[in-house]
Design an enzyme around this catalytic site. Structure first.
Site, PDB file in Angstrom:
ATOM      1  N   LYS A 112       0.824  -1.209   0.000  1.00 39.59           N
ATOM      2  CA  LYS A 112       0.000   0.000   0.000  1.00 39.59           C
ATOM      3  C   LYS A 112       0.865   1.268   0.000  1.00 39.59           C
ATOM      4  O   LYS A 112       0.455   2.299  -0.511  1.00 39.59           O
ATOM      5  CB  LYS A 112      -0.919   0.019   1.219  1.00 39.59           C
TER       6      LYS A 112
HETATM    7  C1  LIG Z   1      -4.472  -4.867   0.589  1.00 39.37           C
HETATM    8  C2  LIG Z   1      -3.741  -6.144   0.574  1.00 39.37           C
HETATM    9  C3  LIG Z   1      -4.059  -7.165  -0.347  1.00 39.37           C
HETATM   10  C4  LIG Z   1      -5.210  -7.056  -1.307  1.00 39.37           C
HETATM   11  O1  LIG Z   1      -5.024  -6.046  -2.248  1.00 39.37           O
HETATM   12  P1  LIG Z   1      -6.242  -5.499  -3.122  1.00 39.37           P
HETATM   13  O2  LIG Z   1      -5.699  -4.391  -3.924  1.00 39.37           O
HETATM   14  O3  LIG Z   1      -7.285  -5.059  -2.137  1.00 39.37           O
HETATM   15  O4  LIG Z   1      -6.731  -6.652  -3.935  1.00 39.37           O
HETATM   16  C5  LIG Z   1      -3.257  -8.287  -0.357  1.00 39.37           C
HETATM   17  N1  LIG Z   1      -2.222  -8.438   0.514  1.00 39.37           N
HETATM   18  C6  LIG Z   1      -1.911  -7.487   1.400  1.00 39.37           C
HETATM   19  C7  LIG Z   1      -0.777  -7.722   2.336  1.00 39.37           C
HETATM   20  C8  LIG Z   1      -2.650  -6.313   1.471  1.00 39.37           C
HETATM   21  O5  LIG Z   1      -2.324  -5.368   2.351  1.00 39.37           O
END
Ligand SMILES: *Cc1c(COP(=O)(O)O)cnc(C)c1O
Length: 463
Positions: A112
Site C-alpha cells: 500500500k
Molecule cells: C491490501 C492487501 C491485499 C489485497 O489487495 P487489493 O488491492 O485489495 O486486492 C493483499 N495483501 C496485502 C498484504 C494487502 O495489504
C-alpha cells in the site's frame, strides 16, 4: 486525460479532480476515458530506468497536464526515496521460473505504501493549488490504514478518519495505525467486518450533510491515483524479465481487486502480460466470479490473511465496466441489483472480456501454510500469509513453461508473526525502524453504534 464514472452519470473530471474526489457522485468509480498505450519501442526504452523515473514515464499519460513532467518526476523521487531498498520493488528469483516482486520496502511494510506515499504528496500539491482542505475517510482491512496514516500524519491541509474492524487486524497492523498520535489522525475501531467498514465509508461519500460541510477524500483503492501508481511495478518487474519481447505472468493475492486491476491496466497499455492469476483465500467471491460468472457475497470468514478477508471487491466494478463494453447505464443497473440482493451474474460480454487474461485460484489456510513451507525449504524465503496465497496460485497455475511467473509479495512477514510462526516455526522480527512498535502509546476510539455513531463522530471531530 479525462475520467468518467463506471455508472455513467457523474461529471467528467481531470486527474487533479479524481485524486481529490474518491467515489463518483453516482456511486461509481472513476476510470480514464481511454487507456493510453506505449509502443514496443517506448517500452523497450524504459529498461534500466531508476524506479522514480520509470514511475513518472508510466504515469504521465494519466496525469495529463495536471502536473509538468518535471514536477511529477520530483514527486516520485520524494515518494520513493523513503523506501528502504534502492530498487524500491526488487525482484527475487525463487526457482527456474518462479519470482517474487517485493512490494513491502516502504515505511509501513506492505505494498500500500507504493501508492499512498505518492498519494499523500499529490493531495498536498492539489490542495495547495486550490487553497483547500480535505477530510479523508477510509476503511482498512489492515494495511491501507497504516500506509495512509503514514502518508497524511502531520500534514496541514488533510485530516484522516480511518475505520478498522475491531479485533480483525493483526496486533502489528493495529499498532502501526493507533500509535500515530498526530492530531490530524483519527482511528476508529468498528464492530463488524471490513465490508461493513467499507459500506460505511461509501455512505459517508453519499451523505449530503457531511459533504455539505467537508470535502471528503478517499485513500482506499476506489481512488484512481492509487491504482495508477500500482501500474508502475508491473512494468518494473516485466522489463528485466524480457518485456516487451517476452511475456510475463503475475499471481496477485487479491481482496478489493485494486492491485490486480492495475495489472489489467498495464496490459491495456501494451505491456505483454500472459496471464493475471487472481489468488483469493476462502473469501472467494472473485474466484467464483472468474470461474463461474457468479458474483454473490457470502459472510466473511476471518483467516490468517486478513487483508484479503473481503467479499465485496470494489474495484471489480472497474473491470466489469472496462471489459464489458463501457456501458455506464447498464453498469449502474447491474450494481444496484447487487447492492440490493448481494447476488450478481456476470454478462457473457463481461466474461468473454476477462477470459483471455484472467484465471483464479483459492487457497485455504492449509494451502497457504504449505506454500510458506515450500518457500522456506526450497528458497530460504519467509513469506507473509498473503504472499503465500499468491505463491500457492502461481505454483498451481498452468501458464506455459517458458513464461516467468511473478508473485506479488504484498507484505513483510513481520506484519503477521503469529501466522508465519504457526506455519513455519520461524518468528519474523520487525525491521529495526519500527522495532519499538509494542512500546509505543496507542490511541483509538471504539464505536459500536453502526453508521450513525461513525457519522456523528466524524461530524464532531472534523475541523
Ligand atoms: C491490501 C492487501 C491485499 C489485497 O489487495 P487489493 O488491492 O485489495 O486486492 C493483499 N495483501 C496485502 C498484504 C494487502 O495489504
Amino acid at each position: 486525460m479525462q475520467y468518467v464514472s463506471t455508472r455513467g452519470s457523474a461529471p467528467t473530471l481531470d486527474f487533479a479532480g479524481v485524486t481529490l474526489a474518491g467515489l463518483a457522485s453516482d456511486g461509481g468509480l472513476y476510470v480514464p476515458e481511454h487507456w493510453p498505450s506505449f509502443t514496443t519501442d517506448e517500452i523497450a526504452a524504459m529498461r534500466g530506468l531508476p524506479y522514480a523515473e520509470l514511475a513518472a514515464r508510466v504515469m504521465q499519460p494519466f496525469v495529463g497536464d495536471c502536473l509538468t513532467p518535471e514536477r511529477l518526476r520530483a514527486l516520485c523521487e520524494e515518494a520513493y526515496g523513503r523506501f528502504s531498498h534502492k530498487a524500491v520493488t526488487p525482484l527475487v528469483q525463487l526457482d527456474e521460473r518462479q519470482w517474487l516482486l517485493e512490494l513491502f520496502h516502504g515505511p509501513t511494510l506492505a505494498f500500500k505504501d507504493v501508492a499512498l506515499q505518492l498519494l499523500g504528496l499529490l493531495f498536498e500539491e492539489f490542495l495547495e493549488r486550490d487553497n483547500a482542505r480535505l477530510t479523508i475517510v477510509g476503511a482498512t482491512s489492515g494495511d491501507t490504514g497504516s500506509a495512509a496514516i503514514d502518508a497524511v500524519a502531520g500534514r496541514e491541509r488533510a485530516e484522516i478518519f480511518m475505520l478498522h474492524p475491531a479485533g480483525r487486524v493483526s496486533d502489528v497492523q493495529r499498532r502501526q495505525m493507533t500509535t500515530v498520535l498526530a492530531p490530524n489522525v483519527h482511528n476508529i475501531a468498528i464492530d463488524g467486518s471490513f465490508d461493513d467498514a467499507q459500506a460505511m465509508v461509501k455512505r459517508i461519500f453519499a451523505d449530503d450533510t457531511v459533504t455539505a460541510k467537508h470535502r471528503i477524500g478517499a485513500v482506499n483503492s476506489i481512488n484512481w491515483a492509487r491504482l495508477m501508481a500500482q501500474v508502475v511495478y508491473y512494468f518494473a518487474a516485466a522489463l528485466p524479465l524480457g518485456a516487451p519481447q517476452r511475456k510475463t505472468a503475475f499471481s496477485v493475492p487479491t481482496g478489493n481487486f485494486g492491485d490486480v486491476f492495475a495489472g489489467y491496466v498495464a496490459s491495456q497499455m501494451g505491456l505483454p502480460i500472459e496471464r493475471l492469476i487472481v489468488a483469493t483465500n476462502v473469501n472467494d467471491i472473485l474466484h467464483r466470479a472468474l470461474s463461474d460468472g457468479d458474483y454473490s457475497a457470502g459472510a466473511v470468514t476471518a483467516t490468517a490473511a486478513p487483508s484479503m478477508d473481503i467479499q465485496v471487491s470494489s474495484n471489480f466494478e472497474r473491470l466489469l465496466f472496462a471489459a464489458g463494453g463501457r456501458d455506464g447505464a447498464a453498469m449502474a443497473q447491474q450494481m444496484r441489483g447487487f447492492e440490493a440482493d448481494k447476488v450478481m451474474q456476470l454478462t457473457n460480454a463481461q466474461r468473454d472480456g476477462m477470459a483471455a487474461l484472467f484465471t483464479s485460484a483459492r487457497a485455504d489456510d492449509a494451502d497457504m501454510a504449505h506454500a510458506m513451507r515450500w518457500a522456506q525449504e526450497n528458497c530460504c524465503q519467509i513469506l507473509d500469509p498473503h504472499t503465500a496465497i499468491g505463491l500457492h496460485a502461481a505454483l498451481a497455475s498452468d501458464v506455459p513453461p517458458d513464461v516467468p511467473v511473478v508473485t506479488l509479495a504484498t507484505a513483510h512477514p513481520a506484519k503477521f508473526p503469529d501466522a508465519v510462526e504457526r506455519a513455519t516455526g520461524a518468528r519474523p522480527a520487525l525491521p529495526a525502524r519500527i522495532g519499538d512498535l509494542f512500546a509505543r502509546e496507542e490511541r483509538f476510539t471504539a464505536l459500536d453504534g453502526g453508521y450513525d455513531a461513525v457519522r456523528a463522530y466524524i461530524l464532531g471531530h472534523a475541523s
